[in-house]
Design an enzyme around this catalytic site. Structure first.
Site, mmCIF file in Angstrom:
data_model
loop_
_atom_site.group_PDB
_atom_site.id
_atom_site.type_symbol
_atom_site.label_atom_id
_atom_site.label_comp_id
_atom_site.label_asym_id
_atom_site.label_seq_id
_atom_site.Cartn_x
_atom_site.Cartn_y
_atom_site.Cartn_z
ATOM 1 N N ASP A 141 14.228 2.902 6.093
ATOM 2 C CA ASP A 141 13.403 2.174 5.116
ATOM 3 C C ASP A 141 14.265 1.440 4.091
ATOM 4 O O ASP A 141 14.130 0.232 3.887
ATOM 5 C CB ASP A 141 12.484 3.139 4.349
ATOM 6 C CG ASP A 141 11.224 3.475 5.106
ATOM 7 O OD1 ASP A 141 11.245 3.360 6.343
ATOM 8 O OD2 ASP A 141 10.224 3.858 4.467
ATOM 9 N N ALA A 171 10.882 0.337 -1.533
ATOM 10 C CA ALA A 171 10.859 -1.021 -2.098
ATOM 11 C C ALA A 171 10.889 -0.971 -3.623
ATOM 12 O O ALA A 171 11.581 -1.768 -4.260
ATOM 13 C CB ALA A 171 9.629 -1.784 -1.604
ATOM 14 N N GLY A 187 6.783 1.483 3.408
ATOM 15 C CA GLY A 187 8.027 1.559 2.631
ATOM 16 C C GLY A 187 7.861 1.297 1.146
ATOM 17 O O GLY A 187 8.809 0.839 0.501
ATOM 18 N N PRO A 210 0.830 -1.205 0.000
ATOM 19 C CA PRO A 210 0.000 0.000 0.000
ATOM 20 C C PRO A 210 0.873 1.268 0.000
ATOM 21 O O PRO A 210 1.912 1.297 0.653
ATOM 22 C CB PRO A 210 -0.800 -0.112 1.306
ATOM 23 C CG PRO A 210 -0.755 -1.557 1.672
ATOM 24 C CD PRO A 210 0.536 -2.088 1.135
ATOM 25 N N VAL A 211 0.433 2.271 -0.768
ATOM 26 C CA VAL A 211 1.217 3.507 -0.917
ATOM 27 C C VAL A 211 0.888 4.478 0.221
ATOM 28 O O VAL A 211 -0.237 4.504 0.715
ATOM 29 C CB VAL A 211 0.877 4.153 -2.292
ATOM 30 C CG1 VAL A 211 1.555 5.499 -2.470
ATOM 31 C CG2 VAL A 211 1.291 3.209 -3.418
HETATM 32 O O1 PMV Z 1 6.335 6.602 7.379
HETATM 33 P P1 PMV Z 1 7.520 5.739 7.182
HETATM 34 O O2 PMV Z 1 7.290 4.312 7.429
HETATM 35 O O3 PMV Z 1 8.290 6.014 5.940
HETATM 36 O O4 PMV Z 1 8.538 5.999 8.374
HETATM 37 C C1 PMV Z 1 8.954 7.249 8.792
HETATM 38 C C2 PMV Z 1 9.803 7.015 9.978
HETATM 39 C C3 PMV Z 1 10.278 8.292 10.620
HETATM 40 O O5 PMV Z 1 11.092 7.914 11.727
HETATM 41 C C4 PMV Z 1 9.113 9.120 11.130
HETATM 42 C C5 PMV Z 1 11.086 9.118 9.649
HETATM 43 C C6 PMV Z 1 12.385 8.469 9.239
HETATM 44 O O6 PMV Z 1 12.927 8.886 8.201
HETATM 45 O O7 PMV Z 1 12.918 7.606 9.954
#
Ligand code: PMV
Length: 343
Positions: free
Chosen positions: A167, A126, A122, A116-117
């Site tokens: 990510d 990905a 991620g 899911p976007v």
């Molecule tokens: O929303 P996501 O899963 O891409 O995660 C962001 C995670 C944060 O800690 C809020 C930001 C980051 O770059 O680590």
């Protein structure tokens, strides 16, 4: 980065079969937001959802022609017709630079994804990792994990402002990671760690897009206004992450629920939860989950709940009843090495 500037002849590609590579989704188990400020975080791959890039040669077309198809987002275009800062174009340019190949043989690249976007799973990273892995293999210069993760991080930076790098790292290595951001603009440091006893996580989608960059920006403003308060949030989060790592390594899975709840309390105080996420978290508790929290940037996106193989379906049903638009049940365990580049 990369092989850079090699003049080796390219392999003969006319009879080359299609090359495909995939990359998984991910969830952050502990430590989001604090990780941007140098604290550790734990993330795990989610193999039930994946992005895939499939590349086939087009020997009838002139060199340098790249035709892109991404039916999930309604995209079909030659790469030179896309904006030059489009994430797909950036990933391709990164591979060409890293492999030292200026003009690739003509090819078609088809990109599909079940991740899911804008949901904190991620999907962007990905897609980048799948493209980088497939294209470098197609060009006969397969890049290693370090380079793949670095290139995907460069794409992330243009799209997410100040990403920590968690990510691209977990998605490239496809195993549970303990991650710490670098103080510089570079990618952070990661450590793979043992999962002594597998545990089950239910992921619930709030159905509300998660505006990661906005949430990260708001936390930064709030931190600037009250550094003492927010530094204390970040430090407490770091302690929770370290306790969670210890619990996972020793197989003390019962400790994880309360740690998730503590982490969620802090995320709520930081201002990144939402009414919908809180409703889903409450529903998970009511269905018997000993711990639940938002995962990723927050405001929307996904939450996670700790479960057992026996209780997971019941927790997932509770989330759907409370308004989740989708659920994924996943087991956190040591992943197999190997990066799923296929032909
Ligand atoms: O929303 P996501 O899963 O891409 O995660 C962001 C995670 C944060 O800690 C809020 C930001 C980051 O770059 O680590």
């Amino acid at each position: 980065m990369g092989a850079g500037g090699s003049t080796d002849p390219l392999p003969i590609l006319t009879s080359m079969p299609a090359i495909s590579a995939t990359a998984p989704g991910k969830v952050i188990l502990f430590g989001e937001h604090a990780v941007v400020y140098g604290q550790p975080a734990i993330a795990v791959p989610v193999n039930q959802v994946r992005a895939r890039a499939i590349i086939s040669a087009r020997p009838d077309q002139p060199g340098g022609s790249i035709h892109l198809q991404a039916p999930d987002i309604g995209l079909e275009s030659n790469w030179e017709d896309l904006p030059q800062d489009h994430p797909l174009v950036l990933a391709i340019k990164g591979v060409l630079k890293a492999t030292g190949i200026e003009i690739p043989p003509a090819l078609t690249m088809r990109i599909t994804s079940t991740i899911p976007v804008a949901a904190g799973l991620g999907s962007g990273a990905a897609v980048s990792v799948a493209i980088i892995r497939a294209l470098s293999k197609f060009l006969g210069r397969p890049l290693g994990e370090i380079e793949i993760s670095e290139l995907a991080f460069e794409v992330e930076k243009l799209y997410h402002g100040t990403p920590s790098g968690i990510d691209n790292t977990v998605i490239t290595y496809e195993k549970p990671i303990y991650f710490m951001k670098d103080n510089t603009d570079n990618e952070g440091k990661m450590e793979a760690f043992q999962v002594s006893r597998p545990f089950t996580i239910v992921i619930g989608d709030s159905g509300v897009p998660s505006p990661t960059a906005a949430a990260v920006g708001d936390v930064r403003k709030a931190w600037q206004n009250d550094k003492n308060r927010f530094n204390a949030f970040f430090e407490s989060t770091g302690e929770i992450v370290n306790q969670a790592k210890g619990a996972i390594e020793t197989g003390d899975n019962a400790a994880l629920g309360p740690l998730m709840n503590k982490n969620q309390d802090i995320l709520k105080e930081m201002g990144v939860s939402s009414e919908k996420l809180e409703r889903l978290i409450q529903a998970a508790h009511q269905a018997g989950a000993p711990g639940a929290k938002l995962s990723g940037g927050g405001r929307g996106g996904n939450m996670i709940a700790l479960a057992t193989p026996e209780s997971a379906r019941h927790v997932a049903n509770g989330l759907i009843d409370a308004g989740a638009t989708g659920t994924i049940i996943t087991t956190v365990e040591m992943q197999q090495q190997g990066f799923k580049v296929g032909e």
